[in-house]
Design a protein around this motif. Sequence first.
Motif, short mmCIF file in Angstrom:
data_model
loop_
_atom_site.label_atom_id
_atom_site.label_comp_id
_atom_site.label_asym_id
_atom_site.label_seq_id
_atom_site.Cartn_x
_atom_site.Cartn_y
_atom_site.Cartn_z
N PRO A 3 0.83 -1.21 0.00
CA PRO A 3 0.00 0.00 0.00
C PRO A 3 0.86 1.26 0.00
N HIS A 4 0.34 2.30 -0.61
CA HIS A 4 1.00 3.60 -0.58
C HIS A 4 0.88 4.18 0.83
N ARG A 5 1.95 4.78 1.29
CA ARG A 5 2.04 5.24 2.68
C ARG A 5 1.56 6.68 2.79
N VAL A 6 0.63 6.93 3.71
CA VAL A 6 0.03 8.26 3.87
C VAL A 6 0.25 8.77 5.30
N LEU A 7 0.61 10.03 5.41
CA LEU A 7 0.69 10.73 6.68
C LEU A 7 -0.50 11.68 6.77
N VAL A 8 -1.29 11.59 7.85
CA VAL A 8 -2.46 12.43 8.06
C VAL A 8 -2.13 13.46 9.14
N VAL A 9 -2.31 14.75 8.81
CA VAL A 9 -1.96 15.83 9.73
C VAL A 9 -3.19 16.69 10.00
N ASP A 10 -3.62 16.76 11.27
CA ASP A 10 -4.74 17.60 11.66
C ASP A 10 -4.72 17.73 13.18
N ASP A 11 -5.02 18.91 13.69
CA ASP A 11 -4.99 19.09 15.14
C ASP A 11 -6.23 18.51 15.82
N SER A 12 -7.25 18.14 15.06
CA SER A 12 -8.47 17.59 15.63
C SER A 12 -8.43 16.06 15.59
N PRO A 13 -8.51 15.38 16.75
CA PRO A 13 -8.55 13.91 16.75
C PRO A 13 -9.73 13.38 15.93
N ALA A 33 1.17 7.04 9.75
CA ALA A 33 1.44 7.94 10.86
C ALA A 33 0.42 9.07 10.85
N THR A 34 0.22 9.66 12.02
CA THR A 34 -0.61 10.86 12.13
C THR A 34 0.16 11.90 12.93
N ALA A 35 -0.20 13.16 12.73
CA ALA A 35 0.43 14.25 13.47
C ALA A 35 -0.62 15.30 13.77
N LYS A 36 -0.47 15.97 14.92
CA LYS A 36 -1.48 16.95 15.33
C LYS A 36 -1.00 18.39 15.25
#
Length: 393
Positions: A3-13, A33-36
């Motif tokens: 699978p293509h690797r995606v990073l999701v970035v948002d300050d809202s859980p 991965a995720t980042a806030k």
Amino acid sequence: MTPHRVLVVDDSPFMRKIITDLIVRNRDYAVVATAKTGAEAVEAARLWKPDIITMDLEMPEMNGLDALRRIMAIQPTPIIMLAGISEDNTTETIKALQLGAFDFIRKPSGDGATSIEKVAQQLQDKLRAAMSVKAKATRLAAPTVRLPEPPSRPAPPQAKPAPPQVPFRPITPVPPAPPESPSLEKPGQGGARRQTDKPTYSVFSHVVAIGTSTGGPRALHEVISSLPAGFAAPVLVVQHMPPRFTRSLADRLDSFSEVLVVEAEQGMRVRGGTVYIAPGGYHMELAKDLSGYYIHLHEQAPRHGHRPSVDTMFESLIPRTELKRHAVLMTGMGSDGAIGMKQLLEHGAVSAVAEAEETCVVYGMPRSAIERGAVTKVLPLTQIARHLVGLVD
């Protein structure tokens, strides 16, 4: 297939969960991965080296625009911005696109399942397009524009493979910001520049029509900011973009340009030396009455899924044989504009230009026109304005 690797970035859980769920509906993608915050996003991009990033604009510590600048300097990656529809959000989204973001989608609103499903479809479309661009760049092995190499230092250790949806937690301090990517400003020209006395012309013999989609804001910046103040033809532009964002696009382009740039309005009189951006949600046509040329907007059904449509704009120029007509198709997904460009050529258009593949973010619309035999010239982005200036006397 991995699978293509995606990073999701948002300050809202809550929003991180929604976006993650929409992405992993398709097994071709895994959220690794995720980042806030923007600072976490920069560090995550460096460590995880994702294939694609989705990036919120408004975050604490470092906003999405600053994170975009830093990531594109140290780890160039296709970034899809998540934007609201406030005036500040639309302005910042346009800045992000001109600074190198791949594309954007509007965040889900409070309209329930219909809005979520619409965002889901748009997000999947953008992910596919971003991966096709990344694959093309890998095949070419030599990007058109190379960013400077970072200072010599040991390479960071490669992250071990991780299962999908592993949340990111910073483990080292975020390094100092690297130099920002080259400014879009011309020498002696600032982003806040706003000229109110730009020359326009009531009499003209040429008209230029430009169509573009994904990658368009940056391409339009290159072309329109390179037109001189004495450019006597009107320029009609269809950029596939939702309502509200086109006003911010016009304002930002105007602040960098010698020609006047406006969002088109119903009945607006058309003058040379002016660029008219079709408003999101409306088709735009060049119309004529006893007093001259004017803008006609309407809400007929979308074409190729788009309103405004490039084909609709091009076709409105077909009966304007008293004008020397010039059509341009630049970066974008799909085939909008190819039919209209072909018809324009068959009805005496002077020129039909397609952006060359090597400078397109997405080589869809130009390729479709070339395959139809609808093009008289194929040019890299940096040569399009100069070519138009040479044609418009």
